[in-house]
Design an enzyme around this catalytic site. Structure first.
Site, short mmCIF file in Angstrom:
data_model
loop_
_atom_site.label_atom_id
_atom_site.label_comp_id
_atom_site.label_asym_id
_atom_site.label_seq_id
_atom_site.Cartn_x
_atom_site.Cartn_y
_atom_site.Cartn_z
CE LYS A 47 -2.46 2.56 3.64
NZ LYS A 47 -1.54 3.75 3.95
CG ASN A 48 2.52 2.88 3.48
OD1 ASN A 48 0.79 3.22 3.91
ND2 ASN A 48 2.73 2.61 4.21
CB CYS A 142 -4.73 7.24 10.32
SG CYS A 142 -5.36 5.47 9.36
NE ARG A 147 -0.27 11.31 10.44
CZ ARG A 147 -0.58 10.34 9.26
NH1 ARG A 147 -2.03 9.67 9.54
NH2 ARG A 147 0.72 9.26 8.62
CG ASP A 332 1.81 1.62 9.95
OD1 ASP A 332 2.03 2.63 10.67
OD2 ASP A 332 2.29 2.13 8.70
NE ARG A 424 -6.60 5.13 4.42
CZ ARG A 424 -5.76 5.36 5.61
NH1 ARG A 424 -6.03 4.98 6.69
NH2 ARG A 424 -4.65 5.39 5.27
C1 UD1 Z 1 4.29 7.08 6.59
C2 UD1 Z 1 3.44 5.24 6.46
C3 UD1 Z 1 1.98 5.42 8.21
C4 UD1 Z 1 3.58 4.68 8.88
C5 UD1 Z 1 4.42 6.21 9.16
C6 UD1 Z 1 5.70 5.73 9.83
C7 UD1 Z 1 1.98 6.22 4.30
C8 UD1 Z 1 1.08 6.78 3.59
N1 UD1 Z 1 2.32 6.52 6.03
O1 UD1 Z 1 2.96 8.00 7.48
O2 UD1 Z 1 0.99 4.26 7.24
O3 UD1 Z 1 3.10 4.96 10.29
O4 UD1 Z 1 5.28 5.99 7.53
O5 UD1 Z 1 5.90 4.50 9.74
O6 UD1 Z 1 3.29 6.56 3.84
N2 UD1 Z 1 6.64 14.46 11.20
C9 UD1 Z 1 6.93 15.65 11.53
N3 UD1 Z 1 7.07 16.27 10.46
C10 UD1 Z 1 6.50 16.27 9.00
C11 UD1 Z 1 6.33 14.99 8.86
C12 UD1 Z 1 6.52 13.52 10.01
O7 UD1 Z 1 7.30 15.67 12.58
O8 UD1 Z 1 6.74 17.28 8.32
C13 UD1 Z 1 6.71 13.34 12.11
C14 UD1 Z 1 5.19 12.47 12.49
O9 UD1 Z 1 4.93 13.12 13.04
C15 UD1 Z 1 6.00 11.78 13.31
C16 UD1 Z 1 7.45 11.34 12.29
O10 UD1 Z 1 7.85 12.51 12.17
O11 UD1 Z 1 5.88 11.47 14.76
C17 UD1 Z 1 7.19 10.15 11.37
O12 UD1 Z 1 6.34 10.62 10.53
P1 UD1 Z 1 6.13 10.82 8.60
O13 UD1 Z 1 7.31 9.31 8.60
O14 UD1 Z 1 6.63 11.60 8.25
O15 UD1 Z 1 4.94 9.44 8.31
P2 UD1 Z 1 4.11 9.47 6.80
O16 UD1 Z 1 4.65 9.32 6.54
O17 UD1 Z 1 2.80 10.61 7.44
#
Ligand code: UD1
Length: 462
Positions: A47-48, A142, A147, A332, A424
């Site tokens: 999915k990701n 989610c 986020r 996850d 999803r």
């Molecule tokens: C992706 C996955 C999600 C998984 C996560 C961590 C997808 C579509 N989703 O989410 O299922 O749980 O990776 O493995 O691939 N953060 C910041 N600033 C940013 C971005 C992130 O502070 O600009 C923080 C977030 O709040 C969180 C951490 O970094 O604490 C990790 O987030 P991130 O790896 O970006 O998660 P996603 O890409 O949203």
């Protein structure tokens, strides 16, 4: 007032492209627990990876064939978005799609969909790369607490984009119509920011170096996809990625990697119910930390070339788990492993190392008898040996998967509401589980409170 109930018992329910019934129906899963799982299950494409590669296909001039595509609502929605922007989307078979983005353009018709899914933030990178400008909504997704997308924005700005955020929209414009290469250090290891910057930089002018990046398998998969379409990306899978921008990307065919988390969910399910499952179409290396933890808890895990066999007959034992970016234990898989630890002997500690608030599902597990104390990012789980069936809800995608694991091993009947979250990310989970001996069925009921559910779908799903 429930007027009609439809049972999808035989083959489980599939999400059909552009045939989602919206909020007129509420789906539930009914599980009669206590049946061990035996047989084989096929894992779908990741999915990701899919939700990054579909937006990235927008950058490609020509036909881009995506194979091993999971049939889930997130990929449906992203393909709908491309189609609304003018792409030609044609399914060759259910897991193979041709996407031709030759005539894509920006469109505000996509907004009702982009705000439903988290991965719509990848459109910022792909629109900037394709058009030199971007316009989309803030992403949905989610709810694991805050986020932020500050690292995505920081990256786009470094590549020369000006960004405005207001009224729920993100608008970006590259100075001179094309992004330029830059050196970017991520303050936080972020999967999304790593992917978004990689996509945008693929067609930027000059070299981009991204430091302190995430190393998840789907990041490597995206780099391989872009490279097979003519990009020049090195270092994916390490913590520094170098992208030498190219003028344009050309068409081609690419097959997605298998889904690490879908595989981990079935591995955990059989560890919970007992039995023996051969889980096919996986990359065992991507599952190593999940396999190691399941062995520690009491399952037998054997690895083959592209499969794993998980058996569990005896007792389950307590363990401590800390979630971390790859190659650590995946966040996850946290709700599913917490559920398994409810069945173990002794007290386990789970520490969430990625998200601020990922224990909302614990209240649902408590309805099934679980004894879990949550303090901040730590959950203390008293192993009670068994769970009992109850009506519960899927609070988000992986929380929903945990409810299925709980329902499968519980005594009695579990009814899971809000399964739209589960759909999803899990292709035909009901059909796959039924084929290995689970007593699970999907039930559709008309929604007698349409307004409330419409709002919920827009706020949370994605
Ligand atoms: C992706 C996955 C999600 C998984 C996560 C961590 C997808 C579509 N989703 O989410 O299922 O749980 O990776 O493995 O691939 N953060 C910041 N600033 C940013 C971005 C992130 O502070 O600009 C923080 C977030 O709040 C969180 C951490 O970094 O604490 C990790 O987030 P991130 O790896 O970006 O998660 P996603 O890409 O949203």
């Amino acid at each position: 007032m429930k007027l009609l109930t439809t049972l999808h018992a035989g083959m489980g329910k599939k999400t059909a492209l552009w045939q989602n019934r919206g909020s007129d129906f509420l789906d539930k899963y009914v599980i009669r627990g206590g049946k061990p799982l035996y047989g084989e299950v096929e894992i779908s494409g990741a999915k990701n990876a899919a939700v990054a590669i579909i937006p990235a296909a927008m950058m490609v001039d020509g036909v881009c064939r995506i194979e091993n595509l999971p049939q889930i609502s997130d990929t449906d929605k992203l393909l709908q978005i491309l189609s609304l922007m003018g792409a030609k989307v044609r399914f060759i078979n259910p897991g193979t799609v041709d996407v031709d983005c030759t005539s894509v353009r920006l469109s505000n018709r996509i907004f009702s969909l982009t705000k439903q899914i988290r991965a719509s933030y990848y459109l910022i990178g792909s629109m900037l790369g394709r058009f030199g400008e971007a316009c989309t909504t803030m992403p949905g997704g989610c709810n694991f607490g805050v986020r932020p997308i500050d690292q995505h924005i920081k990256g786009m700005k470094a590549l020369g984009a000006s960004i405005e955020i207001g009224r729920g929209l993100i608008q970006a414009k590259a100075a001179g119509g094309r992004l330029h290469g830059a050196r970017i250090y991520l303050d936080k290891v972020s999967v999304g920011a790593t992917i978004n910057i990689m996509i945008a930089a693929a067609t930027a002018e000059g070299m981009t170096i991204i430091e302190n990046v995430a190393r998840e398998p789907h990041i490597v998969d995206l780099a391989n996809f872009l490279n097979s379409m003519g990009a020049d990306i090195r270092g994916a899978g390490t913590d520094v990625i170098k992208v030498r921008g190219v003028q344009k990307l050309h068409g081609g065919a690419y097959s997605l990697i298998p889904d690490q988390i879908e595989a981990g969910t079935y591995m955990t399910a059989v560890a919970a119910t007992g039995g023996a499952l051969k889980i096919n179409n996986v990359i065992p290396r991507h599952l190593e930390c999940i396999s190691a933890k399941l062995r520690e808890i009491g399952a037998d895990v054997q690895e083959g070339g592209d499969f794993v066999v998980v058996r569990r007959e005896g007792a389950l034992y307590r363990a401590n788990v800390k979630t971390q970016p790859y190659p650590g234990f995946p966040t996850d898989m946290q709700p599913q492993i917490t559920t398994l630890l409810c069945l173990a002997q002794g007290t386990s500690i789970v520490t969430e190392g990625v998200w601020d608030n990922r224990y909302r599902y614990v209240n649902e597990l408590r309805k099934m008898g679980a004894e879990i104390h949550v303090s901040g990012k730590t959950a203390i789980i008293e192993g009670i040996g068994h769970l009992t069936g109850a009506p519960v809800a899927a609070c988000d995608l992986r929380a929903g998967a945990a409810m299925i694991v709980a329902g499968l091993c519980a005594e009695g009947t579990t009814v899971i509401e809000d399964v739209v979250y589960i759909e999803r990310g899990y292709q035909d989970i009901v059909g796959k589980l039924r084929a290995v001996g689970a007593d699970i069925a999907a039930i559709s009921e008309p929604d007698d409170e349409p307004d409330g559910n419409e709002n919920r779908a827009l706020d949370d799903v994605g």
